[in-house]
Structure formats: C-alpha cells, structure tokens
Design an enzyme around this catalytic site. Structure first.
Site, PDB file in Angstrom:
ATOM      1  N   LYS A 125       0.770  -1.306   0.141  1.00  0.00           N
ATOM      2  CA  LYS A 125      -0.009   0.043  -0.081  1.00  0.00           C
ATOM      3  C   LYS A 125       0.891   1.277  -0.182  1.00  0.00           C
ATOM      4  O   LYS A 125       0.555   2.133  -0.917  1.00  0.00           O
ATOM      5  CB  LYS A 125      -0.784   0.088   1.249  1.00  0.00           C
ATOM      6  CG  LYS A 125      -1.834  -1.396   1.367  1.00  0.00           C
ATOM      7  CD  LYS A 125      -2.502  -1.660   0.172  1.00  0.00           C
ATOM      8  CE  LYS A 125      -3.856  -2.668   0.616  1.00  0.00           C
ATOM      9  NZ  LYS A 125      -2.810  -4.163   0.702  1.00  0.00           N
ATOM     10  N   LYS A 160      -8.253   1.593   3.813  1.00  0.00           N
ATOM     11  CA  LYS A 160      -7.756   0.278   4.040  1.00  0.00           C
ATOM     12  C   LYS A 160      -6.523   0.359   4.903  1.00  0.00           C
ATOM     13  O   LYS A 160      -5.933   0.899   4.898  1.00  0.00           O
ATOM     14  CB  LYS A 160      -7.454  -0.142   2.555  1.00  0.00           C
ATOM     15  CG  LYS A 160      -6.583   0.393   1.773  1.00  0.00           C
ATOM     16  CD  LYS A 160      -6.699   0.039   0.295  1.00  0.00           C
ATOM     17  CE  LYS A 160      -5.583   0.955  -0.479  1.00  0.00           C
ATOM     18  NZ  LYS A 160      -5.745   0.559  -1.940  1.00  0.00           N
ATOM     19  N   ARG A 210      -4.694  -4.584 -13.157  1.00  0.00           N
ATOM     20  CA  ARG A 210      -3.464  -5.242 -12.934  1.00  0.00           C
ATOM     21  C   ARG A 210      -2.577  -5.174 -14.118  1.00  0.00           C
ATOM     22  O   ARG A 210      -2.967  -5.744 -15.256  1.00  0.00           O
ATOM     23  CB  ARG A 210      -3.875  -6.524 -12.411  1.00  0.00           C
ATOM     24  CG  ARG A 210      -2.365  -7.375 -12.215  1.00  0.00           C
ATOM     25  CD  ARG A 210      -1.392  -6.691 -11.079  1.00  0.00           C
ATOM     26  NE  ARG A 210      -1.842  -6.784  -9.850  1.00  0.00           N
ATOM     27  CZ  ARG A 210      -2.019  -7.343  -8.951  1.00  0.00           C
ATOM     28  NH1 ARG A 210      -1.820  -8.551  -9.162  1.00  0.00           N
ATOM     29  NH2 ARG A 210      -2.705  -7.026  -7.601  1.00  0.00           N
ATOM     30  N   ARG A 225     -10.064  -5.589 -13.538  1.00  0.00           N
ATOM     31  CA  ARG A 225     -10.958  -6.334 -12.376  1.00  0.00           C
ATOM     32  C   ARG A 225     -12.287  -5.534 -12.139  1.00  0.00           C
ATOM     33  O   ARG A 225     -12.080  -4.576 -11.492  1.00  0.00           O
ATOM     34  CB  ARG A 225     -10.265  -6.926 -11.256  1.00  0.00           C
ATOM     35  CG  ARG A 225      -9.039  -7.864 -11.796  1.00  0.00           C
ATOM     36  CD  ARG A 225      -7.942  -7.943 -10.622  1.00  0.00           C
ATOM     37  NE  ARG A 225      -7.369  -6.572 -10.649  1.00  0.00           N
ATOM     38  CZ  ARG A 225      -6.396  -6.150  -9.740  1.00  0.00           C
ATOM     39  NH1 ARG A 225      -5.894  -7.179  -8.891  1.00  0.00           N
ATOM     40  NH2 ARG A 225      -5.945  -4.976  -9.630  1.00  0.00           N
ATOM     41  N   ARG A 233     -15.797  -3.155  -4.831  1.00  0.00           N
ATOM     42  CA  ARG A 233     -14.365  -3.541  -5.048  1.00  0.00           C
ATOM     43  C   ARG A 233     -14.172  -4.583  -6.270  1.00  0.00           C
ATOM     44  O   ARG A 233     -15.140  -5.324  -6.560  1.00  0.00           O
ATOM     45  CB  ARG A 233     -13.882  -4.411  -3.797  1.00  0.00           C
ATOM     46  CG  ARG A 233     -13.883  -3.828  -2.582  1.00  0.00           C
ATOM     47  CD  ARG A 233     -13.872  -4.554  -1.402  1.00  0.00           C
ATOM     48  NE  ARG A 233     -15.061  -5.521  -1.245  1.00  0.00           N
ATOM     49  CZ  ARG A 233     -15.048  -6.541  -0.418  1.00  0.00           C
ATOM     50  NH1 ARG A 233     -14.022  -6.616   0.511  1.00  0.00           N
ATOM     51  NH2 ARG A 233     -16.189  -7.269  -0.347  1.00  0.00           N
ATOM     52  N   ASP A 273      -1.386  -1.895  -9.634  1.00  0.00           N
ATOM     53  CA  ASP A 273      -2.933  -1.820  -9.573  1.00  0.00           C
ATOM     54  C   ASP A 273      -3.207  -0.232 -10.071  1.00  0.00           C
ATOM     55  O   ASP A 273      -2.636   0.742  -9.277  1.00  0.00           O
ATOM     56  CB  ASP A 273      -3.517  -1.942  -8.066  1.00  0.00           C
ATOM     57  CG  ASP A 273      -3.655  -3.375  -7.656  1.00  0.00           C
ATOM     58  OD1 ASP A 273      -3.158  -4.307  -8.756  1.00  0.00           O
ATOM     59  OD2 ASP A 273      -3.762  -3.899  -6.728  1.00  0.00           O
ATOM     60  N   GLU A 281      -1.593   0.894  -6.088  1.00  0.00           N
ATOM     61  CA  GLU A 281      -0.775  -0.284  -5.172  1.00  0.00           C
ATOM     62  C   GLU A 281       0.189  -0.780  -6.017  1.00  0.00           C
ATOM     63  O   GLU A 281       0.321  -0.980  -7.166  1.00  0.00           O
ATOM     64  CB  GLU A 281      -1.692  -1.483  -4.590  1.00  0.00           C
ATOM     65  CG  GLU A 281      -2.709  -0.906  -3.679  1.00  0.00           C
ATOM     66  CD  GLU A 281      -3.422  -2.427  -2.973  1.00  0.00           C
ATOM     67  OE1 GLU A 281      -2.725  -3.365  -3.044  1.00  0.00           O
ATOM     68  OE2 GLU A 281      -4.520  -2.079  -2.442  1.00  0.00           O
ATOM     69  N   ASN A 283       2.129  -4.176  -5.997  1.00  0.00           N
ATOM     70  CA  ASN A 283       2.320  -5.621  -5.484  1.00  0.00           C
ATOM     71  C   ASN A 283       3.528  -6.245  -5.550  1.00  0.00           C
ATOM     72  O   ASN A 283       3.824  -6.625  -6.817  1.00  0.00           O
ATOM     73  CB  ASN A 283       1.115  -6.529  -6.005  1.00  0.00           C
ATOM     74  CG  ASN A 283      -0.430  -5.841  -5.567  1.00  0.00           C
ATOM     75  OD1 ASN A 283      -0.858  -5.997  -4.352  1.00  0.00           O
ATOM     76  ND2 ASN A 283      -0.885  -5.052  -6.493  1.00  0.00           N
TER      77      ASN A 283
END
Length: 320
Positions: A125, A160, A210, A225, A233, A273, A281, A283
């Site tokens: 994050k 979050k 992504r 997504r 979400r 993301d 984000e 990842n």
C-alpha cells in the site's frame, strides 16, 4: 539446468486455472529445470547457512491431479538455486523472518525472486506512494481525526489497512456519513495501526487494472477487474470479473515511472494496480493474473519471466 525452489502456500489447495505460481512452475518444468517444493515451515538456518526442507516436485496442468511430490530432504541454498518467494500476505513477523532467511541464501549465492530486502522494504500500500506523481490524493495516518478531515476534503475516499489483500477490510466512506468514525477507529485499531485513505475514483466501475512488470518492463496487456452487482471492489477474490485489455498510453507512462526502480531493487515480478489514470498499489509479494491474461491473449507471461530469471541467474552464478 537450474534448481527452482518454490516457497508458496500449500500446493494442494491452489486453484490452478488462476494461480500464477503454478504457471511459473509449469514453465520452469517445460524448460527442463528441476522443481523443489519447500514444505510449509521448511526454511531454516544452521550456523549462519540458510537451507530448506523440500521435496522434488512434478506439476501437470490437470484439475485435481496437478502435482506430485517425491521424498523430502534437507539442503543448503546457494549457487544454482532460484528461489521463488510466493507466499500470500499478510506480511507478518513469520513472513519477514522468512525473508531474513532468504537474505542469507542470497548472500550464499542463490537467486531469490523477488529480492528479500525489497519484500521487506516495499509495503504494497505504501509502495505506490514512492511515486506520488502517479497516485491519487492520499493520506497515511493513525489519527482518525486526520483521516476524517481528509475524507471531508476529498468528498469520498477508500480507506484500507496496510496489511490486507484480496479486497479484505477495504471501506468506501463519504464525508458526513454516520459510520465514518467507527470505520476509521476500526481500521486504525483506535490509533494503533497506520491506515491509508485515497480519494475515491469512480473509474473503478470500469475496472481495477492489474499491470504486470517483468524486470521493470510491462506486459502489453492488463487485466481489468470489474466490480459486480452492488460491490465497489474489483478484486477477483471479492467477486470481480476479469477482462483483458491492451495497455493505454497512461498505463505505459505509469509503468515507465515505476519499472526502473523495481528493476534496481531486484523486484523481478511486480503487479501494479491502476484505477483510471492513477496508481493505487505496487504488489511485490505474490502478484497474480498470469493465467487469465495468457488465456485471453494467447501469450506466455511465465515464459517472459523465466527469460528474465535465466538472464539474472547466468550473471549471478557466473560470479561464484
């Protein structure tokens, strides 16, 4: 031939149609590399030398018959070993300790993907905020009052915790709504834990994209997504629908901002993301979406990844 040693979640419970680690193992095996599966809890250190308790592994792209293990043995990790660190978050004390062990293996000559120090340094994050030019308005704080003021400033925000995955414990909050105080108190555990708040991006309706980076370079397609029903979400684990798309110019610009730093840190496989035009984000622990993109576009992302791994291994092992 390389010895590919995988540290992952229990292989018997993975969903092979969606599991990116499984795609990597299939590709490594196709190339003739030996596969080793580290038994759960199987990393260890003896007199400063890192090792693993691992079993020879054979994989098959067959539902409910996707793997076979041989007899486990113990061996030290060093030159000739490529270690894939692929366990899912949370990045808790046990995970961090495993990266310390893998740091010893790296110093002994193993190639660890992704780099253990990078795994410790890059909270997924917070990592995006190292590239503020790519990000939406954001605040990281333990202070519920400060977070509440940020929500009031931007109108709507997504809040979050720093250690979640798969869409867990993500809240969409609006200024003035009656539950904002309890949401922020819960997320921060009454001021004990940092939380991140980012301006809500309505472009989430078109998908949370992504973007995969291999050694700093983007794959040409991303997986959007898309939230379903009354869900905001987009995470696949939260019921989102995956739709492959070519990268936009903005996607490529974001990848060009982030990619060189990821390569410098030894982060060979990274998932970005992106919602709309903004990075949310970075990842690095166990990025996914290989199998979905391969299926939709007839590509081989794990092949691109192992090209990069083999190049790095050739350089690393030549120095020993």
């Amino acid at each position: 031939m390389l010895d590919v040693v995988v540290v992952m979640d229990p292989i018997g419970s993975i969903k092979i149609a969606k599991d990116s680690t499984f795609a990597m193992l299939l590709e490594a095996q196709r190339r003739g590399h030996r596969l080793w599966y580290v038994l759960p809890g199987g990393l260890w250190v003896r007199d400063g030398r890192a090792g693993a308790t691992a079993a020879p592994l054979t994989v098959r792209d067959a539902y409910k018959d996707h793997y076979e293990l041989g007899d486990a043995s113990q061996f030290e990790l060093g030159p000739g070993h490529v270690v894939l660190m692929r366990t899912d978050p949370p990045v808790d004390t046990d995970y961090l300790n495993d990266t310390q062990v893998l740091g010893l293996a790296q110093r002994a000559g193993a190639l660890v993907v992704n780099d253990p120090q990078g795994l410790r340094d890059l909270n997924e994050k917070l990592g995006s905020l190292e590239f503020p030019q790519c990000c939406p308005p954001s605040l990281v704080s333990r202070d519920s009052a400060a977070l509440k003021a940020f929500v009031a400033e931007v109108g709507q925000a997504v809040v979050k915790p720093l250690d979640g995955m798969g869409g867990r414990s993500i809240f969409r909050v609006a200024a003035g709504e009656p539950n904002v105080n309890v949401i922020l108190e819960t997320i921060t555990a009454n001021g004990k834990h940092l939380a991140v708040a980012q301006k809500y991006l309505p472009e989430i309706a078109q998908g949370d994209k992504r973007i995969l980076l291999v050694d700093g370079e983007p794959i040409d397609y991303c997986l959007a997504r898309i939230p379903q029903g009354d869900e905001f979400r987009g995470n696949l684990a939260a019921g989102g629908r995956g739709e492959g798309r070519p990268l936009s110019e903005r996607d490529r610009w974001i990848a060009a901002q982030v990619g060189p730093e990821m390569r410098r840190r030894g982060m060979v496989f990274v998932g970005l993301d992106v919602i709309g035009d903004y990075l949310t984000e970075v990842n690095v622990t166990s990025p996914t979406c290989i199998r979905e993109l391969d299926a939709q576009f007839g590509i081989n992302i794990a092949g691109t990844l192992f090209d990069a791994i083999e190049r790095r291994a050739a350089v690393a092992f030549a120095k020993r």
